[in-house]
Design a protein around this motif. Structure first.
Motif, PDB file in Angstrom:
ATOM      1  N   PHE A  94       0.711  -1.226  -0.232  1.00  0.00           N
ATOM      2  CA  PHE A  94       0.010  -0.044   0.136  1.00  0.00           C
ATOM      3  C   PHE A  94       0.632   1.396  -0.034  1.00  0.00           C
ATOM      4  N   THR A  95       1.077   2.253  -1.325  1.00  0.00           N
ATOM      5  CA  THR A  95       1.179   3.411  -1.129  1.00  0.00           C
ATOM      6  C   THR A  95       0.985   4.466  -1.571  1.00  0.00           C
ATOM      7  N   GLY A  96      -0.557   4.460  -0.505  1.00  0.00           N
ATOM      8  CA  GLY A  96      -1.415   5.936  -0.467  1.00  0.00           C
ATOM      9  C   GLY A  96      -1.139   6.703   0.922  1.00  0.00           C
ATOM     10  N   ARG A  97      -1.490   6.776   1.688  1.00  0.00           N
ATOM     11  CA  ARG A  97      -2.179   7.393   2.695  1.00  0.00           C
ATOM     12  C   ARG A  97      -2.349   6.808   3.926  1.00  0.00           C
ATOM     13  N   LEU A  98      -2.067   6.667   4.865  1.00  0.00           N
ATOM     14  CA  LEU A  98      -1.946   5.889   6.079  1.00  0.00           C
ATOM     15  C   LEU A  98      -1.925   6.458   7.263  1.00  0.00           C
ATOM     16  N   ARG A  99      -3.805   6.269   7.907  1.00  0.00           N
ATOM     17  CA  ARG A  99      -3.878   7.147   8.769  1.00  0.00           C
ATOM     18  C   ARG A  99      -4.069   6.315  10.234  1.00  0.00           C
ATOM     19  N   ALA A 100      -3.481   7.206  10.967  1.00  0.00           N
ATOM     20  CA  ALA A 100      -3.924   6.521  12.518  1.00  0.00           C
ATOM     21  C   ALA A 100      -4.893   7.470  13.082  1.00  0.00           C
ATOM     22  N   SER A 101      -6.269   6.683  13.449  1.00  0.00           N
ATOM     23  CA  SER A 101      -7.169   8.016  13.921  1.00  0.00           C
ATOM     24  C   SER A 101      -7.279   7.497  15.412  1.00  0.00           C
ATOM     25  N   GLY A 102      -7.660   7.706  15.866  1.00  0.00           N
ATOM     26  CA  GLY A 102      -8.331   7.874  17.547  1.00  0.00           C
ATOM     27  C   GLY A 102      -7.074   8.419  18.336  1.00  0.00           C
ATOM     28  N   PRO A 103      -7.868   8.292  19.613  1.00  0.00           N
ATOM     29  CA  PRO A 103      -7.050   8.989  20.981  1.00  0.00           C
ATOM     30  C   PRO A 103      -5.821   8.383  21.440  1.00  0.00           C
ATOM     31  N   LEU A 104      -5.082   8.318  20.651  1.00  0.00           N
ATOM     32  CA  LEU A 104      -3.399   8.038  20.241  1.00  0.00           C
ATOM     33  C   LEU A 104      -2.483   9.461  21.572  1.00  0.00           C
ATOM     34  N   ILE A 105      -1.506   9.280  22.049  1.00  0.00           N
ATOM     35  CA  ILE A 105      -0.424  10.101  22.962  1.00  0.00           C
ATOM     36  C   ILE A 105       0.560  10.487  22.118  1.00  0.00           C
ATOM     37  N   VAL A 106       0.792  11.270  22.931  1.00  0.00           N
ATOM     38  CA  VAL A 106       1.735  11.863  21.958  1.00  0.00           C
ATOM     39  C   VAL A 106       3.420  11.083  21.840  1.00  0.00           C
ATOM     40  N   ASP A 107       3.362  10.394  22.582  1.00  0.00           N
ATOM     41  CA  ASP A 107       4.558   9.747  23.249  1.00  0.00           C
ATOM     42  C   ASP A 107       4.969   8.210  21.809  1.00  0.00           C
ATOM     43  N   GLN A 108       3.199   8.638  20.813  1.00  0.00           N
ATOM     44  CA  GLN A 108       2.986   7.638  20.474  1.00  0.00           C
ATOM     45  C   GLN A 108       3.076   7.530  19.245  1.00  0.00           C
ATOM     46  N   PHE A 109       4.193   9.409  18.547  1.00  0.00           N
ATOM     47  CA  PHE A 109       4.084   9.656  17.484  1.00  0.00           C
ATOM     48  C   PHE A 109       4.728   9.185  16.076  1.00  0.00           C
ATOM     49  N   ALA A 110       6.295   9.330  16.991  1.00  0.00           N
ATOM     50  CA  ALA A 110       7.320   8.942  16.649  1.00  0.00           C
ATOM     51  C   ALA A 110       7.594   7.386  15.830  1.00  0.00           C
ATOM     52  N   TYR A 111       6.469   6.563  16.680  1.00  0.00           N
ATOM     53  CA  TYR A 111       6.640   5.581  16.519  1.00  0.00           C
ATOM     54  C   TYR A 111       5.566   4.976  15.626  1.00  0.00           C
ATOM     55  N   ALA A 112       4.244   5.865  15.621  1.00  0.00           N
ATOM     56  CA  ALA A 112       3.153   5.452  14.978  1.00  0.00           C
ATOM     57  C   ALA A 112       3.999   5.664  13.041  1.00  0.00           C
ATOM     58  N   LEU A 113       4.565   7.024  12.619  1.00  0.00           N
ATOM     59  CA  LEU A 113       5.166   7.403  11.671  1.00  0.00           C
ATOM     60  C   LEU A 113       6.447   6.021  11.443  1.00  0.00           C
ATOM     61  N   SER A 114       6.995   5.541  11.820  1.00  0.00           N
ATOM     62  CA  SER A 114       7.960   4.398  11.726  1.00  0.00           C
ATOM     63  C   SER A 114       7.432   3.836  11.529  1.00  0.00           C
ATOM     64  N   CYS A 115       6.135   3.660  12.076  1.00  0.00           N
ATOM     65  CA  CYS A 115       5.476   2.110  11.201  1.00  0.00           C
ATOM     66  C   CYS A 115       4.652   1.956  10.211  1.00  0.00           C
ATOM     67  N   GLY A 116       5.247   3.311   9.375  1.00  0.00           N
ATOM     68  CA  GLY A 116       4.179   3.684   8.264  1.00  0.00           C
ATOM     69  C   GLY A 116       2.886   4.958   7.834  1.00  0.00           C
ATOM     70  N   PHE A 117       2.148   4.961   8.940  1.00  0.00           N
ATOM     71  CA  PHE A 117       1.469   6.238   8.954  1.00  0.00           C
ATOM     72  C   PHE A 117       2.312   7.772   8.602  1.00  0.00           C
ATOM     73  N   ASP A 118       1.129   8.061   7.824  1.00  0.00           N
ATOM     74  CA  ASP A 118       1.164   9.349   7.399  1.00  0.00           C
ATOM     75  C   ASP A 118       0.911  10.798   8.282  1.00  0.00           C
ATOM     76  N   GLU A 119      -0.173  10.095   8.731  1.00  0.00           N
ATOM     77  CA  GLU A 119      -0.552  11.860  10.211  1.00  0.00           C
ATOM     78  C   GLU A 119      -1.032  10.945  11.209  1.00  0.00           C
ATOM     79  N   VAL A 120      -1.341  11.647  11.906  1.00  0.00           N
ATOM     80  CA  VAL A 120      -2.501  10.825  13.331  1.00  0.00           C
ATOM     81  C   VAL A 120      -3.648  11.851  13.104  1.00  0.00           C
ATOM     82  N   GLU A 121      -4.824  11.335  13.230  1.00  0.00           N
ATOM     83  CA  GLU A 121      -6.304  11.775  13.650  1.00  0.00           C
ATOM     84  C   GLU A 121      -6.745  12.455  14.846  1.00  0.00           C
ATOM     85  N   LEU A 122      -6.775  12.874  16.049  1.00  0.00           N
ATOM     86  CA  LEU A 122      -7.040  13.157  16.654  1.00  0.00           C
ATOM     87  C   LEU A 122      -8.404  13.366  17.513  1.00  0.00           C
TER      88      LEU A 122
END
Length: 170
Positions: A94-122
């Motif tokens: 998958f090469t499109g946009r990958l979004r994490a959507s939900g109540p993530l916390i600041v400490d998870q941001f770098a990890y989310a991006l390194s896992c392949g997410f492009d953005e986080v929706e809070l």
């Protein structure tokens, strides 16, 4: 609030509760409505899907080339299955946009991006407690990882091994 590596960003996607995606350039539909939305989309329309974090990759793999956005829903910050799903989606091509959507916390941001997410929706409640500046600062807090394949430069263990080999050779 929608965040990417550069800070807050606007969201061009319009959520549709069902498969009715007429006249929506960037339609984001729930997982259950995806087959019908894909069947009725127009040539210039982009389709995105919101999926649960426990979705099996084989359930969506055949549809990946038709999707422009996948929003992986996190029911709670403590439920990390979405991180694994992000890695699986990227490995499946998958090469499109990958979004994490939900109540993530600041400490998870770098990890989310390194896992392949492009953005986080809070959700608004979380965005109010943790402003965008905190999210941007969090990107630089953790520079080294134990896991392989996340980020650049290899893992801590790979670096230690390389250092030992250099010492042994020298």
């Amino acid at each position: 609030m929608l965040l990417d590596r550069d800070g807050t960003t606007s969201d061009p996607w319009t959520r549709s509760d069902g498969a009715a995606v007429d006249n929506i350039a960037h339609a984001l539909v729930p997982w259950e409505a995806l087959p019908e939305a894909l069947a009725h989309r127009t040539a210039d329309q982009q389709i995105g899907v919101a999926v649960p974090n426990n979705l099996r990759i084989d359930e969506i793999a055949a549809m990946l080339p038709q999707l422009s956005l996948i929003a992986v829903t996190f029911p709670a910050f403590s439920d990390g299955r979405g991180f694994s799903l992000a890695r699986q989606l990227r490995r499946a091509g998958f090469t499109g946009r990958l979004r994490a959507s939900g109540p993530l916390i600041v400490d998870q941001f770098a990890y989310a991006l390194s896992c392949g997410f492009d953005e986080v929706e809070l959700p608004a409640a979380n965005a109010g407690r943790q402003p965008a500046e905190q999210w941007q600062q969090a990107l630089h807090r953790v520079g080294h990882r134990y896991q392989r394949g996340y980020g650049n430069g290899g893992s801590i263990l790979d670096r230690r091994r390389a250092g030992r080999l250099t010492q042994a050779a020298g």
